[in-house]
Design a protein around this motif. Structure first.
Motif, PDB file in Angstrom:
ATOM      1  N   PRO A 189       0.818  -1.221   0.000  1.00 34.21           N
ATOM      2  CA  PRO A 189       0.000   0.000   0.000  1.00 34.21           C
ATOM      3  C   PRO A 189       0.849   1.267   0.000  1.00 34.21           C
ATOM      4  N   SER A 190       2.002   1.237   0.676  1.00 35.83           N
ATOM      5  CA  SER A 190       2.889   2.396   0.681  1.00 35.83           C
ATOM      6  C   SER A 190       3.423   2.672  -0.715  1.00 35.83           C
ATOM      7  N   ASP A 191       3.794   1.613  -1.446  1.00 32.61           N
ATOM      8  CA  ASP A 191       4.248   1.771  -2.824  1.00 32.61           C
ATOM      9  C   ASP A 191       3.163   2.416  -3.687  1.00 32.61           C
ATOM     10  N   VAL A 192       1.950   1.937  -3.536  1.00 29.96           N
ATOM     11  CA  VAL A 192       0.836   2.467  -4.320  1.00 29.96           C
ATOM     12  C   VAL A 192       0.654   3.957  -4.044  1.00 29.96           C
ATOM     13  N   ARG A 193       0.740   4.352  -2.786  1.00 31.86           N
ATOM     14  CA  ARG A 193       0.576   5.763  -2.436  1.00 31.86           C
ATOM     15  C   ARG A 193       1.681   6.617  -3.075  1.00 31.86           C
ATOM     16  N   HIS A 194       2.914   6.129  -3.053  1.00 33.66           N
ATOM     17  CA  HIS A 194       4.010   6.881  -3.653  1.00 33.66           C
ATOM     18  C   HIS A 194       3.826   7.027  -5.158  1.00 33.66           C
ATOM     19  N   VAL A 195       3.412   5.960  -5.809  1.00 35.60           N
ATOM     20  CA  VAL A 195       3.194   6.023  -7.266  1.00 35.60           C
ATOM     21  C   VAL A 195       2.056   6.982  -7.586  1.00 35.60           C
ATOM     22  N   GLU A 196       0.951   6.833  -6.903  1.00 35.12           N
ATOM     23  CA  GLU A 196      -0.206   7.685  -7.175  1.00 35.12           C
ATOM     24  C   GLU A 196       0.118   9.156  -6.941  1.00 35.12           C
ATOM     25  N   ALA A 197       0.968   9.447  -5.960  1.00 36.93           N
ATOM     26  CA  ALA A 197       1.340  10.828  -5.664  1.00 36.93           C
ATOM     27  C   ALA A 197       2.180  11.450  -6.771  1.00 36.93           C
ATOM     28  N   ALA A 198       2.813  10.609  -7.587  1.00 35.59           N
ATOM     29  CA  ALA A 198       3.673  11.105  -8.665  1.00 35.59           C
ATOM     30  C   ALA A 198       2.905  11.397  -9.954  1.00 35.59           C
ATOM     31  N   PHE A 199       1.616  11.081  -9.984  1.00 38.89           N
ATOM     32  CA  PHE A 199       0.797  11.309 -11.170  1.00 38.89           C
ATOM     33  C   PHE A 199      -0.386  12.205 -10.799  1.00 38.89           C
ATOM     34  N   SER A 200      -0.494  13.334 -11.457  1.00 37.01           N
ATOM     35  CA  SER A 200      -1.618  14.237 -11.204  1.00 37.01           C
ATOM     36  C   SER A 200      -2.482  14.346 -12.455  1.00 37.01           C
ATOM     37  N   THR A 201      -3.786  14.390 -12.266  1.00 32.48           N
ATOM     38  CA  THR A 201      -4.707  14.487 -13.393  1.00 32.48           C
ATOM     39  C   THR A 201      -4.616  15.870 -14.036  1.00 32.48           C
ATOM     40  N   ILE A 202      -5.017  15.947 -15.307  1.00 34.34           N
ATOM     41  CA  ILE A 202      -4.973  17.202 -16.059  1.00 34.34           C
ATOM     42  C   ILE A 202      -6.402  17.633 -16.357  1.00 34.34           C
ATOM     43  N   GLU A 203      -6.751  18.819 -15.924  1.00 31.82           N
ATOM     44  CA  GLU A 203      -8.108  19.314 -16.140  1.00 31.82           C
ATOM     45  C   GLU A 203      -8.419  19.406 -17.633  1.00 31.82           C
ATOM     46  N   GLY A 204      -9.538  18.826 -18.030  1.00 39.99           N
ATOM     47  CA  GLY A 204      -9.952  18.867 -19.422  1.00 39.99           C
ATOM     48  C   GLY A 204      -9.324  17.798 -20.295  1.00 39.99           C
ATOM     49  N   LYS A 205      -8.510  16.926 -19.699  1.00 37.20           N
ATOM     50  CA  LYS A 205      -7.860  15.853 -20.455  1.00 37.20           C
ATOM     51  C   LYS A 205      -8.047  14.528 -19.721  1.00 37.20           C
ATOM     52  N   GLY A 207      -7.958  10.833 -18.662  1.00 38.95           N
ATOM     53  CA  GLY A 207      -7.015   9.773 -18.976  1.00 38.95           C
ATOM     54  C   GLY A 207      -5.588  10.238 -19.181  1.00 38.95           C
ATOM     55  N   LYS A 208      -5.347  11.522 -19.018  1.00 43.46           N
ATOM     56  CA  LYS A 208      -3.993  12.056 -19.139  1.00 43.46           C
ATOM     57  C   LYS A 208      -3.489  12.494 -17.764  1.00 43.46           C
ATOM     58  N   TYR A 209      -2.169  12.355 -17.574  1.00 37.17           N
ATOM     59  CA  TYR A 209      -1.562  12.696 -16.293  1.00 37.17           C
ATOM     60  C   TYR A 209      -0.277  13.494 -16.512  1.00 37.17           C
ATOM     61  N   LEU A 210       0.093  14.276 -15.507  1.00 33.28           N
ATOM     62  CA  LEU A 210       1.424  14.854 -15.426  1.00 33.28           C
ATOM     63  C   LEU A 210       2.235  13.972 -14.478  1.00 33.28           C
ATOM     64  N   ALA A 211       3.374  13.468 -14.987  1.00 39.58           N
ATOM     65  CA  ALA A 211       4.183  12.526 -14.217  1.00 39.58           C
ATOM     66  C   ALA A 211       5.425  13.209 -13.663  1.00 39.58           C
ATOM     67  N   ASP A 212       5.715  12.951 -12.417  1.00 40.45           N
ATOM     68  CA  ASP A 212       6.897  13.491 -11.751  1.00 40.45           C
ATOM     69  C   ASP A 212       7.990  12.428 -11.782  1.00 40.45           C
ATOM     70  N   ILE A 213       8.843  12.479 -12.819  1.00 42.59           N
ATOM     71  CA  ILE A 213       9.879  11.447 -12.965  1.00 42.59           C
ATOM     72  C   ILE A 213      10.898  11.525 -11.840  1.00 42.59           C
ATOM     73  N   TYR A 214      11.156  12.743 -11.347  1.00 42.21           N
ATOM     74  CA  TYR A 214      12.065  12.893 -10.207  1.00 42.21           C
ATOM     75  C   TYR A 214      11.477  12.233  -8.956  1.00 42.21           C
ATOM     76  N   GLY A 215      10.189  12.449  -8.724  1.00 47.06           N
ATOM     77  CA  GLY A 215       9.545  11.846  -7.567  1.00 47.06           C
ATOM     78  C   GLY A 215       9.527  10.329  -7.643  1.00 47.06           C
ATOM     79  N   LEU A 216       9.264   9.797  -8.831  1.00 45.77           N
ATOM     80  CA  LEU A 216       9.268   8.348  -9.021  1.00 45.77           C
ATOM     81  C   LEU A 216      10.652   7.770  -8.764  1.00 45.77           C
ATOM     82  N   ALA A 217      11.677   8.433  -9.306  1.00 44.16           N
ATOM     83  CA  ALA A 217      13.045   7.936  -9.120  1.00 44.16           C
ATOM     84  C   ALA A 217      13.454   7.991  -7.654  1.00 44.16           C
ATOM     85  N   ARG A 218      13.098   9.083  -6.970  1.00 46.05           N
ATOM     86  CA  ARG A 218      13.466   9.219  -5.559  1.00 46.05           C
ATOM     87  C   ARG A 218      12.824   8.106  -4.724  1.00 46.05           C
ATOM     88  N   TYR A 219      11.551   7.822  -5.007  1.00 46.35           N
ATOM     89  CA  TYR A 219      10.859   6.740  -4.290  1.00 46.35           C
ATOM     90  C   TYR A 219      11.512   5.387  -4.567  1.00 46.35           C
TER      91      TYR A 219
END
Length: 262
Positions: A189-205, A207-219
């Motif tokens: 569950p902790s892994d899932v929370r970290h992954v989900e936190a690295a992807f934010s939804t885009i208003e008006g799009k 199924g599209k997300y903004l991905a934080d590659i730095y955050g993913l790598a740090r985790y």
């Protein structure tokens, strides 16, 4: 005639004194547009596979070579997870790998990027160094974990890391497949929370997300036992005067991030 090269020297607290590091920018080479510096002068393109003339690439690599103890071991990067030991690479060969490791002084590990994340590693005793190419595919497949494991197999103790210039979290628009690729590697569950936190939804799009590659790598680095992770403050897409960016420009050059034992 080249303009003056501009180097990026990583701010990396705790890096052993016997380890050398360098990150290039697009400034200070001989390559013409679209591989130039974005400001009317020659660009420091180091990629031999992007359409630039081979002589330009050779001259640019010679400029970088002046800052290094030896010619770097350049890789053929394929968004995989293979780690090459640079001391074992035969002269004038280009191994297919997405990470490089060295325990031998003067042998230079090099990663080329134009939005993907370059990560440098050093054990705190300065006996083992490595560099990894972490686009989202390699990141999700485990290239950072493989690099850490290869370092430990080579005798590394505590490891510190630095994340170089990459696409920033407000520029990296991805689809649900990218998010799912990281969720597939979430084991708790902790892994899932970290992954989900690295992807934010885009208003008006939808199924599209903004991905934080730095955050993913740090985790992923923390999960692999790398407690000290530095860097992560650059965006290649947003800074056209300093960095090459494939997502921004399509046809473009490559900068390099390098590490070696002195």
């Amino acid at each position: 005639m080249s303009n003056h090269p501009q180097w990026l020297i990583p701010h990396w607290p705790g890096l052993p004194d016997n380890v050398g590091v360098l990150s290039t920018t697009r400034r200070g080479g001989v390559s013409p547009a679209p591989y130039d510096d974005g400001m009317g002068s020659g660009g420091l393109n180091l990629g031999s596979h992007v359409g630039d003339h081979a002589l330009n690439v050779s001259r640019n690599r010679a400029i970088v070579r002046e800052m290094l103890p030896e010619e770097p071991v350049w890789l053929s990067q394929v968004h995989g997870t293979v780690v090459a030991d640079v001391a074992a690479v035969a002269p004038d060969t280009v191994p297919e790998a997405d990470a490089a490791l060295s325990t031998t002084p003067r042998k230079v590990c090099a990663i080329m990027t134009a939005d993907c994340l370059p990560v440098l590693f050093a054990d705190k005793q300065g006996k083992t160094v490595a560099a990894a190419h972490a686009g989202w595919r390699g990141l999700a497949a485990g290239v950072l974990e493989n690099t850490v494991q290869a370092m430990r197999s080579s005798g590394a103790g505590a490891i510190t890391a630095w994340m170089g210039p990459a696409i920033g979290q407000y520029q990296f628009e991805v689809g649900p497949d990218v998010r799912q690729a990281f969720l597939n590697g979430a084991f708790s569950p902790s892994d899932v929370r970290h992954v989900e936190a690295a992807f934010s939804t885009i208003e008006g799009k939808p199924g599209k997300y903004l991905a934080d590659i730095y955050g993913l790598a740090r985790y992923l680095l923390h999960r692999a036992g790398v407690a000290e992770v530095h860097g992560g403050e650059f965006c290649t897409v947003s800074n056209s005067g300093r960095f090459y960016s494939y997502r921004r420009d399509g046809v473009t050059g490559r900068q390099a991030t390098l590490i070696w034992i002195k």
